[in-house]
Write an enzyme that holds these catalytic residues in place. Structure first.
Site, PDB file in Angstrom:
ATOM      1  N   SER A 250      65.334  14.284  14.840  1.00 26.99           N
ATOM      2  CA  SER A 250      64.920  15.244  15.654  1.00 26.99           C
ATOM      3  C   SER A 250      63.805  16.077  15.532  1.00 26.99           C
ATOM      4  O   SER A 250      63.146  14.909  15.342  1.00 26.99           O
ATOM      5  CB  SER A 250      66.250  15.699  15.634  1.00 26.99           C
ATOM      6  OG  SER A 250      66.545  16.492  16.754  1.00 26.99           O
ATOM      7  N   HIS A 392      74.041  13.068  18.486  1.00 29.50           N
ATOM      8  CA  HIS A 392      72.517  13.174  18.526  1.00 29.50           C
ATOM      9  C   HIS A 392      72.726  13.136  16.365  1.00 29.50           C
ATOM     10  O   HIS A 392      73.297  14.160  16.110  1.00 29.50           O
ATOM     11  CB  HIS A 392      72.658  14.812  18.468  1.00 29.50           C
ATOM     12  CG  HIS A 392      70.739  15.094  18.022  1.00 29.50           C
ATOM     13  ND1 HIS A 392      69.758  14.362  18.380  1.00 29.50           N
ATOM     14  CD2 HIS A 392      70.473  16.114  17.037  1.00 29.50           C
ATOM     15  CE1 HIS A 392      68.399  14.936  17.898  1.00 29.50           C
ATOM     16  NE2 HIS A 392      68.761  15.905  16.578  1.00 29.50           N
TER      17      HIS A 392
HETATM   18  C1  GTR Z   1      66.935  20.929  18.539  1.00 31.75           C
HETATM   19  C2  GTR Z   1      65.688  21.146  18.889  1.00 31.75           C
HETATM   20  C3  GTR Z   1      65.506  19.066  19.482  1.00 31.75           C
HETATM   21  C4  GTR Z   1      65.640  18.856  17.939  1.00 31.75           C
HETATM   22  C5  GTR Z   1      66.603  19.687  17.192  1.00 31.75           C
HETATM   23  C6  GTR Z   1      66.897  18.744  15.412  1.00 31.75           C
HETATM   24  O1  GTR Z   1      67.836  22.351  18.696  1.00 31.75           O
HETATM   25  O2  GTR Z   1      66.301  21.285  20.557  1.00 31.75           O
HETATM   26  O3  GTR Z   1      63.803  19.356  19.875  1.00 31.75           O
HETATM   27  O4  GTR Z   1      64.910  19.087  17.693  1.00 31.75           O
HETATM   28  O5  GTR Z   1      67.043  20.136  17.266  1.00 31.75           O
HETATM   29  O6  GTR Z   1      65.937  19.149  15.123  1.00 31.75           O
HETATM   30  O7  GTR Z   1      67.720  18.762  15.461  1.00 31.75           O
END
Ligand code: GTR
Length: 411
Positions: A250, A392
Site C-alpha cells: 500500500s 487490500h
Molecule cells: C489508503 C490510501 C491508499 C493506501 C492505503 C494504505 O487510505 O488511500 O493510497 O496507501 O491507505 O496505505 O493502506
C-alpha cells in the site's frame, strides 16, 4: 453507495471499467526530439535520469543529496520463539545532521546459514513488535497512530499488539526458504501525519526552511530510509548485499517503488497493492485519484503533484514509467481482486506497459495481453504479476509468489 472502505472522500469514485475516461499514456521511449530510444544504452543515457527527475519534481519531491552521519548499535535478542531456525537482531540507527538526530530501529531476522543470505526489506505500519509475537522485540519509541485495534492511545504503542500483524509477515516461510527479513516501523523515519514537515527525517533537513514546490513529501522520506538500511546491509557480512529485495504494501509499496527507482542497489522491487502513486496508472482515474490522495494525505507527495488534481491529463509521467525505472532489475506487482480503490487493472497495465524498457535490455517483461485470472501468478519474466482473490492486504499467498519470483530471478 460506494464499495470502498474509505468513505471520507465524497467525490464521485470511478469503480466501473466503462466509466474510465479515455487517456493517453506518455510513450516511455520517446525522446524530446520526437524520436524513440532504441537501445538500453540510449535509454540509460538519454531518458532514464530525465524520467526519474520528472517523478522527483512533479510527484514525490527531491531526495536531498546531502550526507548524514549514521551510527548503528546492534543487539542480538534472546528470542525464544525462533531459536530452532533463526536469530533476531535489532539495529538502532542514530541519524544525525547539523546537530539534530533521529533514531530508528531495524528488526533483522536471519536464518541459520554459513554464507551471506538474501533478504527482504520492507517497512511495517504498526511497529516491529506487531510483525511477530516474540516478546524480545522492542516497541517503537516514536509516534504511532491511535488505533483501538492496536491498543494505541495517546500515540503510544501497546504490548498487547505483539504479533497482531503477523499474518502479513510470513517469517517462518521466508527463513525456511533461505531468506532473511528486515523490517522497520515507518514512523521511525517519518511519522505519518501532516505536521508541516517538521518532524522525522524532515527535522534533519528542512526545519524552519520555506517549502519549495518540489521538496520531498513523506513517501520520498520513507524511500530515503530504505536506502539508509541498504547502507547498513553493506556493512553486515551476514547479508548478501547483491540480493536485497525491497517490498512494501500500500502506501509503503509506493515508498518501495520510489526507493527502487532511486537506488539501483536494490536487486528486486516488490509492490503489493500500492495503488495510486504506486503501481497504478494515474490517468485512468479509477478508484483513488490524484485529488483524492492529495486531499487525504497532503504530506505524502510534493506540492507540484497537487497541480494534477482533477487534471491527470497534464501529468508528464505515469506510473508505468516508474516501474520501468527498475529495469533491468526484476520488479513484481501484486494486486488484489477486491481492492478496487487501488485499481488492480491500472496496476496490471502499468506493469505491462513498462515491458518496453525491459525489451531494450533483451529481457522479457510481462508478456500478457489481458489481465490474468485471479490466483494465476505470472513469474516467468522480469516483471512479475498476480491478482489474488480477496481484499487490500499482504498475505501468505502474496509472500509465496514473491519467494518464487526471487528464487527464479536471483538464484
Ligand atoms: C489508503 C490510501 C491508499 C493506501 C492505503 C494504505 O487510505 O488511500 O493510497 O496507501 O491507505 O496505505 O493502506
Amino acid at each position: 453507495a460506494t464499495a470502498f472502505p474509505w468513505q471520507l472522500y465524497n467525490q464521485e469514485v470511478i469503480q466501473e471499467e466503462n466509466k474510465v475516461p479515455s487517456y493517453t499514456l506518455p510513450d516511455l521511449l520517446m525522446k524530446s526530439d520526437g524520436k524513440r530510444v532504441e537501445s538500453a544504452a540510449e535509454w540509460e543515457k538519454l531518458l532514464r535520469s530525465q524520467t526519474l527527475q520528472t517523478f522527483e519534481t512533479e510527484v514525490y519531491g527531491q531526495i536531498p543529496n546531502q550526507e548524514v552521519a549514521v551510527t548503528y548499535e546492534e543487539n542480538l535478542l534472546h528470542a525464544k520463539t525462533l531459536k530452532d531456525f533463526g536469530s533476531i537482531r535489532e539495529i538502532r540507527f542514530s541519524i544525525e545532521k547539523d546537530g539534530n538526530r533521529i533514531q530508528a530501529v531495524l528488526l533483522l531476522i536471519l536464518p541459520d546459514r554459513s554464507s551471506p543470505v538474501p533478504v527482504f526489506l520492507g517497512y511495517n505500519f504498526n511497529g516491529n513488535h506487531t510483525i511477530h509475537p516474540d516478546e524480545s522485540i522492542s516497541l517503537p519509541e516514536s509516534w504511532v497512530a491511535n488505533s483501538p485495534e492496536m491498543g494505541v492511545r495517546e500515540n503510544r504503542p501497546s504490548p498487547n499488539s505483539r504479533g497482531k500483524k503477523s499474518s502479513r509477515w510470513a517469517v517462518q516461510q521466508i527463513l525456511e526458504r533461505g531468506y532473511g527479513l528486515a523490517t522497520m516501523y515507518y514512523g521511525d523515519i517519518d511519522p505519518d501525519f501532516d505536521d508541516g514537515f517538521e518532524n522525522g527525517v524532515h527535522s534533519l533537513f528542512s526545519k524552519n526552511k520555506t517549502r519549495e514546490k518540489d521538496d520531498w513529501g513523506s513517501i520520498a522520506t520513507w524511500a530515503w530510509g530504505l536506502s539508509r538500511v541498504m547502507d547498513y546491509f553493506e556493512t553486515n557480512p551476514l547479508i548478501d548485499k547483491n540480493k536485497v529485495c525491497v517490498l512494501g504494501h500500500s502506501r509503503l509499496g509506493k515508498a518501495a517503488l520510489f526507493a527502487g527507482a532511486n537506488d539501483k542497489r536494490f536487486a528486486l522491487v516488490i509492490s503489493n497493492n500500492s495503488g495510486c502513486g504506486g503501481a497504478a496508472l494515474s490517468k485512468r482515474r479509477f478508484g483513488e485519484t490524484v485529488a483524492a490522495i492529495n486531499d487525504r494525505f497532503p504530506h505524502w507527495f510534493c506540492e507540484n503533484f497537487k497541480k494534477y488534481n482533477h487534471n491527470e491529463d497534464q501529468l508528464p509521467v505515469d506510473q508505468h514509467q516508474l516501474l520501468a525505472l527498475m529495469a533491468p532489475r526484476p520488479v513484481y506487482v501484486a494486486s488484489a481482486a477486491e481492492d478496487l480503490w487501488a485499481d488492480p487493472k491500472g496496476e496490471f497495465l502499468a506493469a505491462k506497459n513498462a515491458s518496453a524498457v525491459y525489451r531494450l535490455y533483451g529481457l522479457k517483461g510481462l508478456q500478457l495481453q489481458e489481465m490474468p485470472e485471479v490466483n494465476k501468478p505470472h513469474i516467468d519474466g522480469y516483471i512479475g504479476y498476480h491478482i489474488r482473490s480477496g481484499v487490500h492486504d499482504l498475505t501468505a499467498y502474496d509472500w509465496e509468489q514473491f519467494l518464487n519470483f526471487a528464487d527464479a530471478r536471483l538464484k
